[in-house]
Design an enzyme around this catalytic site. Structure first.
Site, PDB file in Angstrom:
ATOM      1  N   SER A   1     -10.713  -0.938   2.916  1.00 21.10           N
ATOM      2  CA  SER A   1     -10.060  -1.144   4.216  1.00 21.10           C
ATOM      3  C   SER A   1      -9.690   0.207   4.799  1.00 21.10           C
ATOM      4  O   SER A   1      -9.030   1.013   4.131  1.00 21.10           O
ATOM      5  CB  SER A   1      -8.770  -1.956   4.056  1.00 21.10           C
ATOM      6  OG  SER A   1      -9.045  -3.224   3.557  1.00 21.10           O
TER       7      SER A   1
ATOM      8  N   GLU B   1      -5.437   3.844   6.255  1.00 18.18           N
ATOM      9  CA  GLU B   1      -4.991   3.670   4.862  1.00 18.18           C
ATOM     10  C   GLU B   1      -5.276   4.906   4.005  1.00 18.18           C
ATOM     11  O   GLU B   1      -4.429   5.315   3.215  1.00 18.18           O
ATOM     12  CB  GLU B   1      -5.695   2.436   4.292  1.00 18.18           C
ATOM     13  CG  GLU B   1      -4.961   1.788   3.159  1.00 18.18           C
ATOM     14  CD  GLU B   1      -5.774   0.704   2.485  1.00 18.18           C
ATOM     15  OE1 GLU B   1      -6.811   1.015   1.883  1.00 18.18           O
ATOM     16  OE2 GLU B   1      -5.360  -0.456   2.554  1.00 18.18           O
TER      17      GLU B   1
ATOM     18  N   ARG C   1       0.817  -1.216   0.000  1.00 16.33           N
ATOM     19  CA  ARG C   1       0.000   0.000   0.000  1.00 16.33           C
ATOM     20  C   ARG C   1       0.855   1.272   0.000  1.00 16.33           C
ATOM     21  O   ARG C   1       0.527   2.269   0.629  1.00 16.33           O
ATOM     22  CB  ARG C   1      -0.935   0.035   1.219  1.00 16.33           C
ATOM     23  CG  ARG C   1      -1.962  -1.065   1.280  1.00 16.33           C
ATOM     24  CD  ARG C   1      -2.947  -1.008   0.126  1.00 16.33           C
ATOM     25  NE  ARG C   1      -4.067  -1.911   0.285  1.00 16.33           N
ATOM     26  CZ  ARG C   1      -4.070  -3.196  -0.059  1.00 16.33           C
ATOM     27  NH1 ARG C   1      -2.989  -3.740  -0.596  1.00 16.33           N
ATOM     28  NH2 ARG C   1      -5.137  -3.935   0.107  1.00 16.33           N
TER      29      ARG C   1
HETATM   30  N1  EPU Z   1     -11.048 -11.003   9.816  1.00 25.76           N
HETATM   31  C1  EPU Z   1     -11.737 -11.098  10.993  1.00 25.76           C
HETATM   32  N2  EPU Z   1     -12.780 -10.221  11.210  1.00 25.76           N
HETATM   33  C2  EPU Z   1     -13.129  -9.304  10.284  1.00 25.76           C
HETATM   34  C3  EPU Z   1     -12.402  -9.196   9.086  1.00 25.76           C
HETATM   35  C4  EPU Z   1     -11.347 -10.074   8.867  1.00 25.76           C
HETATM   36  O1  EPU Z   1     -11.464 -11.922  11.846  1.00 25.76           O
HETATM   37  O2  EPU Z   1     -14.099  -8.580  10.563  1.00 25.76           O
HETATM   38  C5  EPU Z   1      -9.976 -11.983   9.539  1.00 25.76           C
HETATM   39  C6  EPU Z   1     -10.444 -12.984   8.477  1.00 25.76           C
HETATM   40  O3  EPU Z   1     -11.126 -14.057   9.044  1.00 25.76           O
HETATM   41  C7  EPU Z   1      -9.140 -13.429   7.863  1.00 25.76           C
HETATM   42  C8  EPU Z   1      -8.268 -12.176   7.969  1.00 25.76           C
HETATM   43  O4  EPU Z   1      -8.865 -11.344   8.954  1.00 25.76           O
HETATM   44  O5  EPU Z   1      -8.543 -14.438   8.626  1.00 25.76           O
HETATM   45  C9  EPU Z   1      -8.115 -11.442   6.653  1.00 25.76           C
HETATM   46  O6  EPU Z   1      -9.379 -10.983   6.201  1.00 25.76           O
HETATM   47  P1  EPU Z   1      -9.672 -10.700   4.642  1.00 25.76           P
HETATM   48  O7  EPU Z   1      -9.290 -11.867   3.794  1.00 25.76           O
HETATM   49  O8  EPU Z   1     -11.076 -10.198   4.536  1.00 25.76           O
HETATM   50  O9  EPU Z   1      -8.641  -9.583   4.222  1.00 25.76           O
HETATM   51  P2  EPU Z   1      -8.078  -8.300   4.987  1.00 25.76           P
HETATM   52  O10 EPU Z   1      -6.688  -8.566   5.429  1.00 25.76           O
HETATM   53  O11 EPU Z   1      -9.059  -7.846   6.001  1.00 25.76           O
HETATM   54  C10 EPU Z   1      -6.910  -7.303   2.859  1.00 25.76           C
HETATM   55  C11 EPU Z   1      -6.851  -6.005   2.138  1.00 25.76           C
HETATM   56  C12 EPU Z   1      -8.098  -5.819   1.284  1.00 25.76           C
HETATM   57  C13 EPU Z   1      -8.146  -6.965   0.288  1.00 25.76           C
HETATM   58  C14 EPU Z   1      -8.165  -8.301   1.056  1.00 25.76           C
HETATM   59  C15 EPU Z   1      -8.067  -9.495   0.135  1.00 25.76           C
HETATM   60  C16 EPU Z   1      -5.541  -4.481   3.480  1.00 25.76           C
HETATM   61  C17 EPU Z   1      -5.561  -3.329   4.426  1.00 25.76           C
HETATM   62  N3  EPU Z   1      -6.732  -4.921   3.085  1.00 25.76           N
HETATM   63  O12 EPU Z   1      -8.011  -7.250   3.766  1.00 25.76           O
HETATM   64  O13 EPU Z   1      -7.942  -4.612   0.554  1.00 25.76           O
HETATM   65  O14 EPU Z   1      -9.281  -6.880  -0.561  1.00 25.76           O
HETATM   66  O15 EPU Z   1      -7.013  -8.370   1.946  1.00 25.76           O
HETATM   67  O16 EPU Z   1      -6.791  -9.550  -0.414  1.00 25.76           O
HETATM   68  O17 EPU Z   1      -4.465  -4.954   3.131  1.00 25.76           O
HETATM   69  C18 EPU Z   1      -8.406  -2.268   0.604  1.00 25.76           C
HETATM   70  O18 EPU Z   1      -7.193  -2.061   0.684  1.00 25.76           O
HETATM   71  O19 EPU Z   1      -9.233  -1.310   0.560  1.00 25.76           O
HETATM   72  C19 EPU Z   1      -8.922  -3.639   0.587  1.00 25.76           C
HETATM   73  C20 EPU Z   1     -10.220  -3.917   0.598  1.00 25.76           C
END
Ligand code: EPU
Length: 347
Positions: free
Chosen positions: A233, A329, A164
């Site tokens: 995010s 972010e 990012r």
């Molecule tokens: N999780 C929770 N509770 C929640 C949300 C997530 O426990 O409410 C846990 C999930 O169970 C999982 C982990 O967190 O084990 C990761 O969750 P998820 O796959 O939804 O991805 P994220 O890390 O929350 C990142 C990016 C997203 C991107 C997704 C998929 C960042 C800040 N965010 O989210 O990017 O779409 O991975 O690759 O790196 C963005 O930057 O705007 C964005 C949406």
């Protein structure tokens, strides 16, 4: 050149914040961009480049020239056995461009389907999802350099892409991105490593199916900004040392994490926020989404101050519980239209 005065930016930022700009212009050509920059110099106005407005926090008044980039165009620059290089106007809609590459049997961007915003903003924070970052497929970025006062092309290696982040985020007032040049693959190379993407894709390992599955997963947990205004995010996933991680894992054995190449560990901020009690919780009209706690939603016409109250409270509660500081972010703008540092709330 037609500069508009006192323009409401609410419909131009996906968090739907009320924000009135003193000066605004929509730009369709390089000539118009130069005229607009000259006008800003003459009027002693700061310049704020507006793209899709999907990663910014705007104050209620902005005394600056908002340059709304709307330069279009898709042009093929080069082709070899493996790849095709395309020059894409900063004003093209990102998701439409991704869908188009799939119809052209070009591989690479399918994991990034449905990300809001425009092509010109994609290198700034090196948008990423499901194991792919846009920087992996960028050949170069064509910019106007406001310090050197000239156009130039910056090779991907010199954009310093990381999680990012890029030189464009590092030095936000310097470069105006005009075109992004992508190098996409002609042969299938599907990235299926992230979470349960492989299962979702199943046996139908095509670019179209991968793209459709990504769209389905995103729609199942990420709110549509038109219904629930948001900027994706809201916080970055924090990256901590292995030592700190081991201490954290001792106390919280289920913490979702990803080992990084440099011996550091990335922690899922959504999980931290959920554990701190914020999933589906609101303060005033602003809250963290009930299906993905990492997404902050403006539920009813909140202004920036209300948004800040909520995310400060989230930062505070996460810090109290885990001693981890969440970093927002989106970029924060001040009343002079300049990008400013977020306050880091610990206690
Ligand atoms: N999780 C929770 N509770 C929640 C949300 C997530 O426990 O409410 C846990 C999930 O169970 C999982 C982990 O967190 O084990 C990761 O969750 P998820 O796959 O939804 O991805 P994220 O890390 O929350 C990142 C990016 C997203 C991107 C997704 C998929 C960042 C800040 N965010 O989210 O990017 O779409 O991975 O690759 O790196 C963005 O930057 O705007 C964005 C949406």
């Amino acid at each position: 050149m037609s500069i508009e005065k006192h323009v409401q930016l609410k419909s131009l930022n996906t968090l739907s914040l009320n924000s009135v700009a003193s000066d605004y212009i929509k730009i369709e050509s390089i000539e118009a961009l130069i005229l607009a920059l000259t006008y800003a110099d003459e009027q002693h106005l700061n310049v704020l480049i507006l793209s899709g407005g999907s990663n910014m926090l705007l104050p209620e008044k902005v005394n600056a020239l908002i340059i709304h980039m709307n330069i279009q165009g898709i042009e093929q620059l080069d082709e070899d056995d493996q790849s095709i290089t395309l020059k894409i106007g900063a004003g093209q809609v990102w998701h439409d461009f991704v869908l188009w590459t799939t119809t052209q049997n070009l591989y690479g961007l399918q994991n990034l389907a449905l990300i809001p915003g425009l092509v010109g903003a994609s290198p700034v924070q090196n948008i990423g999802a499901y194991g792919v970052e846009v920087g992996d497929f960028i050949d170069s970025v064509d910019v106007y350099d406001r310090i050197e006062k000239r156009f130039k092309s910056i090779l991907a290696a010199d954009c310093h892409f990381s999680y990012r982040h890029s030189i464009f985020k590092q030095d936000p007032n310097r470069f105006v991105i005009i075109y992004v040049n992508f190098k996409l693959l002609k042969n299938a190379d599907l990235k299926l490593g992230y979470g349960d993407l492989k299962n979702a894709v199943g046996d139908e390992k095509t670019a179209l199916n991968l793209q459709n599955q990504v769209i389905k997963i995103r729609q199942s947990k990420l709110p549509d900004p038109k219904e629930f205004p948001n900027v994706g995010s809201f916080f970055k996933n924090p990256v901590i040392s292995k030592l700190d991680f081991e201490a954290l894992q001792d106390k919280f054995p289920h913490v979702p994490h990803y080992l990084q190449s440099n011996d550091q560990v990335k922690i899922a901020a959504g999980w931290l926020i959920e554990q701190a009690g914020w999933k589906g919780k609101q303060l005033g009209h602003v809250g963290m989404f009930h299906k993905q706690a990492l997404v902050l939603v403006n539920y009813a016409d909140a202004n920036l101050t209300e948004v800040q109250k909520t995310y400060y409270a989230v930062q505070h509660d996460v810090f109290q519980k885990f001693a981890i500081l969440l970093e927002p972010e989106p970029v924060l703008l001040n009343e002079q239209g300049l990008i400013t540092l977020h306050h880091l709330i610990m206690e």
